[in-house]
Enzyme design. Sequence first.
Site: not given
Lengths: 109, 278
Positions: B68, B96, B131, B198, B235, B239
């Site tokens: 949700d 933007c 940009c 992994h 991330r 690791c």
Amino acid sequence: MAKGVKPRVKVPKTAAAGETITIKTLISHKMESGRRKDKDGNFIPRSIINRFVVDFNGQNVIDVTLEPAISTNPYFQFDAVVPDAGEFKFTWYDDDGSVYETSKKIKIA
Amino acid sequence: MELKTLLTSMVIIGFSAGLVSAQADATLAVEGEVISTSASAPAFAENLDTVYSGWRFRKLETRSLQLDDFDNPAFVFVDKGIDLFEKVDGTEGKACASCHEDVEDFAGLRPKMPRVEDGTLVTMENLVNECRTERMGAEPWKYSGGQMTAVTALIGLQSRGMSVNVAFDGDAAPFFERGQELYYQRVGQLDMSCSNCHEDNYGVMIRADHLSQGQINGFPTYRLKNAKLNSAHARFKGCMKNIRATPYKEGGDEFKALELYLAARGNGLSVETPSVRN
């Protein structure tokens, strides 16, 4: 006024008379506890939402006192009985005196 | 002898049952719209049969946060992204939204990123900063900063549910190969590669948590541990610190190549941006 505060609520648009509905609310707020220290070792002053109130057509639904241990972006979910059509009014009170308000209308289907 | 065989088979059953529950067959329906969380593995990932979204490895309560959009804490940051998208910044007096009138026009971009443009590999963050510096005359944002992740999450959200489909042949081939090399390269004091966890051990517990396949289809992702959006590069950095290696630079060539390789490993999975993980 604390930066980036934005109240969000989710209320069904319609309900049957006497039905119990679930209301979800979230306000983005950093909820600075007053117990943290900055780089120089000084306490960062407390800045939290300290009270949250919901009224339905002037009648109180819930009234919550918030404490410093509550994490950032406080989220509340609760049930309310809808006797007839009306408006939910949500109010958050900030430590710095700001008051954030929003409201949602509900119809009887 | 018979007893020993029986015991062995019991152990195998117990072990595989653990794996099954870790990536239980479940349906992810975001706002009622079903998103696929597994796909058959691409041919080059020869040690995998099926690729699974990280969502499948999380606890029920973490998973349910993603069902949700109101419960998904990442949307607080997506809202900030909307404000930033419309905010005028820089010497050109543009936002933007001055050029990209409708953010929904970005639908279909996220599944193709990162991509090669004129011989260089570019990520979504690179596009945003290009940009900002070239067309808005504004300061570039920090690669994994709050403003950047808010806007990349907003752009990625427009493609939610679409299948990841990055190109890794032609121009992209050298970057892909570099990424593959990095994926299997042992580094750090613990002398581990990405694949050790992994690929070889997904579904197995690592401390109190299930190891995922390390798919990046849900990035930027909201992590419960730091209560903010995290870029894929942030991330990767986490690791690398865990295996006591010196992380590469966010936005650097190594991480960009790795991002391309990982995105290609997840070809076929759906974009889940912004996902919720622990």
